[in-house]
Design a protein around this motif. Structure first.
Motif, PDB file in Angstrom:
ATOM      1  N   ASP A  39       0.911  -1.178   0.037  1.00 52.81           N
ATOM      2  CA  ASP A  39       0.147  -0.148   0.186  1.00 52.81           C
ATOM      3  C   ASP A  39       0.834   1.153  -0.072  1.00 52.81           C
ATOM      4  N   GLY A  40       1.827   1.353   0.777  1.00 54.45           N
ATOM      5  CA  GLY A  40       2.682   2.463   0.967  1.00 54.45           C
ATOM      6  C   GLY A  40       3.521   2.693  -0.593  1.00 54.45           C
ATOM      7  N   ALA A  41       3.972   1.507  -0.902  1.00 53.88           N
ATOM      8  CA  ALA A  41       4.762   1.789  -2.189  1.00 53.88           C
ATOM      9  C   ALA A  41       3.949   2.231  -3.298  1.00 53.88           C
ATOM     10  N   ARG A  42       2.613   1.763  -3.446  1.00 56.46           N
ATOM     11  CA  ARG A  42       1.565   2.435  -4.400  1.00 56.46           C
ATOM     12  C   ARG A  42       1.355   3.891  -4.275  1.00 56.46           C
ATOM     13  N   ALA A  43       1.262   4.287  -2.974  1.00 56.33           N
ATOM     14  CA  ALA A  43       0.778   5.585  -2.646  1.00 56.33           C
ATOM     15  C   ALA A  43       2.332   6.652  -2.678  1.00 56.33           C
ATOM     16  N   ARG A  44       3.286   5.950  -2.664  1.00 51.07           N
ATOM     17  CA  ARG A  44       4.456   6.881  -2.836  1.00 51.07           C
ATOM     18  C   ARG A  44       4.546   7.128  -4.302  1.00 51.07           C
ATOM     19  N   ALA A  45       4.239   6.278  -5.299  1.00 51.09           N
ATOM     20  CA  ALA A  45       4.336   6.465  -6.518  1.00 51.09           C
ATOM     21  C   ALA A  45       3.295   7.584  -7.107  1.00 51.09           C
ATOM     22  N   VAL A  46       1.979   7.542  -6.444  1.00 52.93           N
ATOM     23  CA  VAL A  46       1.068   8.594  -6.612  1.00 52.93           C
ATOM     24  C   VAL A  46       1.454  10.012  -6.208  1.00 52.93           C
ATOM     25  N   VAL A  47       2.319  10.047  -4.810  1.00 52.87           N
ATOM     26  CA  VAL A  47       2.738  11.213  -4.408  1.00 52.87           C
ATOM     27  C   VAL A  47       3.939  11.868  -5.373  1.00 52.87           C
ATOM     28  N   VAL A  48       4.713  11.058  -5.779  1.00 54.47           N
ATOM     29  CA  VAL A  48       5.881  11.460  -6.692  1.00 54.47           C
ATOM     30  C   VAL A  48       5.144  12.106  -8.029  1.00 54.47           C
ATOM     31  N   ASP A  49       4.287  11.280  -8.698  1.00 50.73           N
ATOM     32  CA  ASP A  49       3.372  11.963  -9.770  1.00 50.73           C
ATOM     33  C   ASP A  49       2.638  13.135  -9.440  1.00 50.73           C
ATOM     34  N   ARG A  50       2.084  13.230  -8.707  1.00 50.44           N
ATOM     35  CA  ARG A  50       1.267  14.530  -8.239  1.00 50.44           C
ATOM     36  C   ARG A  50       2.291  15.602  -7.903  1.00 50.44           C
ATOM     37  N   LEU A  51       3.460  15.567  -7.828  1.00 50.24           N
ATOM     38  CA  LEU A  51       4.149  16.674  -7.263  1.00 50.24           C
ATOM     39  C   LEU A  51       5.355  16.812  -8.462  1.00 50.24           C
ATOM     40  N   ARG A  52       4.837  16.345  -9.556  1.00 50.92           N
ATOM     41  CA  ARG A  52       5.868  16.446 -10.725  1.00 50.92           C
ATOM     42  C   ARG A  52       5.314  17.657 -11.339  1.00 50.92           C
ATOM     43  N   VAL A  53       6.239  18.469 -11.721  1.00 56.64           N
ATOM     44  CA  VAL A  53       5.799  19.747 -12.779  1.00 56.64           C
ATOM     45  C   VAL A  53       6.302  19.462 -14.315  1.00 56.64           C
ATOM     46  N   PRO A  54       5.367  19.089 -15.016  1.00 60.36           N
ATOM     47  CA  PRO A  54       5.736  18.607 -16.398  1.00 60.36           C
ATOM     48  C   PRO A  54       6.146  20.124 -17.170  1.00 60.36           C
ATOM     49  N   SER A  55       7.083  19.642 -18.180  1.00 58.00           N
ATOM     50  CA  SER A  55       7.574  21.001 -18.696  1.00 58.00           C
ATOM     51  C   SER A  55       6.416  21.787 -19.369  1.00 58.00           C
ATOM     52  N   GLY A  56       5.336  21.295 -19.739  1.00 57.14           N
ATOM     53  CA  GLY A  56       4.458  22.152 -20.327  1.00 57.14           C
ATOM     54  C   GLY A  56       3.489  22.690 -19.056  1.00 57.14           C
ATOM     55  N   GLY A  57       3.819  22.814 -17.886  1.00 55.51           N
ATOM     56  CA  GLY A  57       3.133  23.120 -16.991  1.00 55.51           C
ATOM     57  C   GLY A  57       2.024  22.621 -16.377  1.00 55.51           C
ATOM     58  N   ARG A  58       1.472  21.605 -17.192  1.00 52.92           N
ATOM     59  CA  ARG A  58      -0.054  21.097 -16.721  1.00 52.92           C
ATOM     60  C   ARG A  58       0.195  20.371 -15.346  1.00 52.92           C
ATOM     61  N   ASP A  59      -0.799  20.425 -14.422  1.00 54.05           N
ATOM     62  CA  ASP A  59      -0.826  19.626 -13.254  1.00 54.05           C
ATOM     63  C   ASP A  59      -0.886  18.074 -13.517  1.00 54.05           C
ATOM     64  N   PRO A  60      -0.361  17.114 -13.163  1.00 50.06           N
ATOM     65  CA  PRO A  60      -0.383  15.807 -13.349  1.00 50.06           C
ATOM     66  C   PRO A  60      -1.495  15.009 -13.151  1.00 50.06           C
ATOM     67  N   SER A  61      -2.350  15.399 -12.468  1.00 44.44           N
ATOM     68  CA  SER A  61      -3.751  14.927 -12.355  1.00 44.44           C
ATOM     69  C   SER A  61      -4.800  15.164 -13.330  1.00 44.44           C
TER      70      SER A  61
END
Length: 329
Positions: free
Chosen positions: A306-328
């Motif tokens: 459960d923790g591993a899956r959640a950490r992957a989501v945390v990383v994804d949501r806090l990523r700032v794409p080069s285009g600037g769009r929120d990852p979610s």
């Protein structure tokens, strides 16, 4: 900020990509987590009021170290500086190319220092989301209250935003309370909205009065009302628990930026997480609730599936794409 020092976590990746790939992490069965809490005595500081007071005295006499582990990960850099007397660490991808920033506020019942699982998550965010992760080591009980820390955290956020641009907030447990209270203060004061606020098992109502807690308490191997109320009463200082700076659940959520929230059903803070989600969604806030059945407090910090899956989501949501769009989005 002043007195900046930098170190690297080790050899960086060849090729210079701004974000590293996810690394293998050890996984333990979920059932071992409550056993670990009992064997280490972690639960005893919360079960009774006297246990909490004893723990507060112990931490006052013998404060713990707060620096990052010597062996963190080789694809991040770590620097530290002083800001208004606080040590403030910044982690970033060793390959360079970081975009934006995250201010990460660690948990620990407002009395415990940051520990290795917090640092590992911060380093993973920096390396794999390709962003700066700013980790303030804020003053703890009994030397500070919410009235000292939250306004200063809002000022730090503005400083980080000026330096790095697009900035998010994140926090776990007591740090989740600080992060969300900071988001409310930023909205109501300078009119600034965090790009995203990521909350891991946050303390949202420091009265701990939700009637649903009674049904969860027998299943929670970690937290309990008596101890939490001791820490919360010290932390609120002269403010009532109904003040939004103390209990962000009491704030009007309208106008907050997107929120990603993680909560396990075997956590007495879970009923308030669901209540906040319902209220915020009704007010038009984009809230993404990740609810893990049978998981304990701050489960994204645990070495479980459960923790591993959640950490992957945390990383994804806090990523700032080069285009600037929120990852979610």
């Amino acid at each position: 900020m002043t007195s900046r020092r930098s170190v690297t976590g080790g050899p960086g990746p060849a090729g210079g990509t701004p974000a590293s790939r996810p690394r293998w992490e050890p996984v333990v069965p979920r059932a071992l987590v409550p056993l670990h809490l009992r064997l280490t005595g972690t639960d005893r500081r919360y079960v009774t009021a006297e246990g909490a007071r004893r723990h507060l005295r112990e931490r006052t006499l013998r404060p713990r170290p707060y620096g990052p582990p010597w062996r963190l990960r080789g694809d991040v850099t770590v620097s530290v500086e002083r800001w208004r007397g606080w040590p403030v660490y910044t982690l970033g991808p060793a390959a360079g190319g970081a975009r934006g920033a995250v201010v990460y506020v660690h948990g620990g019942a407002w009395v415990n220092e940051i520990v290795a699982p917090h640092w590992r998550l911060a380093a993973r965010i920096a390396a794999e989301a390709g962003t700066h992760v700013v980790v303030p080591v804020h003053p703890l009980l009994p030397y500070a209250t919410v009235g000292d820390v939250v306004p200063a955290m809002a000022d730090l956020f503005l400083t980080v935003r000026e330096r790095h641009g697009d900035t998010a907030l994140a926090g776990d447990s007591a740090g989740g309370q600080i992060a969300l209270s900071t988001a409310v203060l930023l909205r109501d004061g300078p009119g600034v909205v965090a790009r995203r606020t990521v909350l891991v098992s946050p303390a949202l109502d420091l009265s701990f009065g939700h009637p649903g807690i009674d049904a969860v308490q027998p299943h929670d191997p970690w937290l309990a009302r008596p101890g939490l109320r001791v820490f919360a009463d010290h932390w609120r200082g002269a403010l009532p628990t109904s003040d939004p700076m103390v209990s962000p659940l009491a704030a009007d959520p309208r106008g907050l930026g997107p929120v990603t929230l993680f909560s396990g059903t075997h956590d007495i803070l879970h009923p308030d997480a669901r209540l906040f989600t319902d209220r915020a969604r009704a007010a038009g806030v984009d809230v993404e609730l990740h609810e893990a059945r049978g998981a304990v407090h701050v489960y994204p910090l645990t070495p479980t599936r459960d923790g591993a899956r959640a950490r992957a989501v945390v990383v994804d949501r806090l990523r700032v794409p080069s285009g600037g769009r929120d990852p979610s989005g």
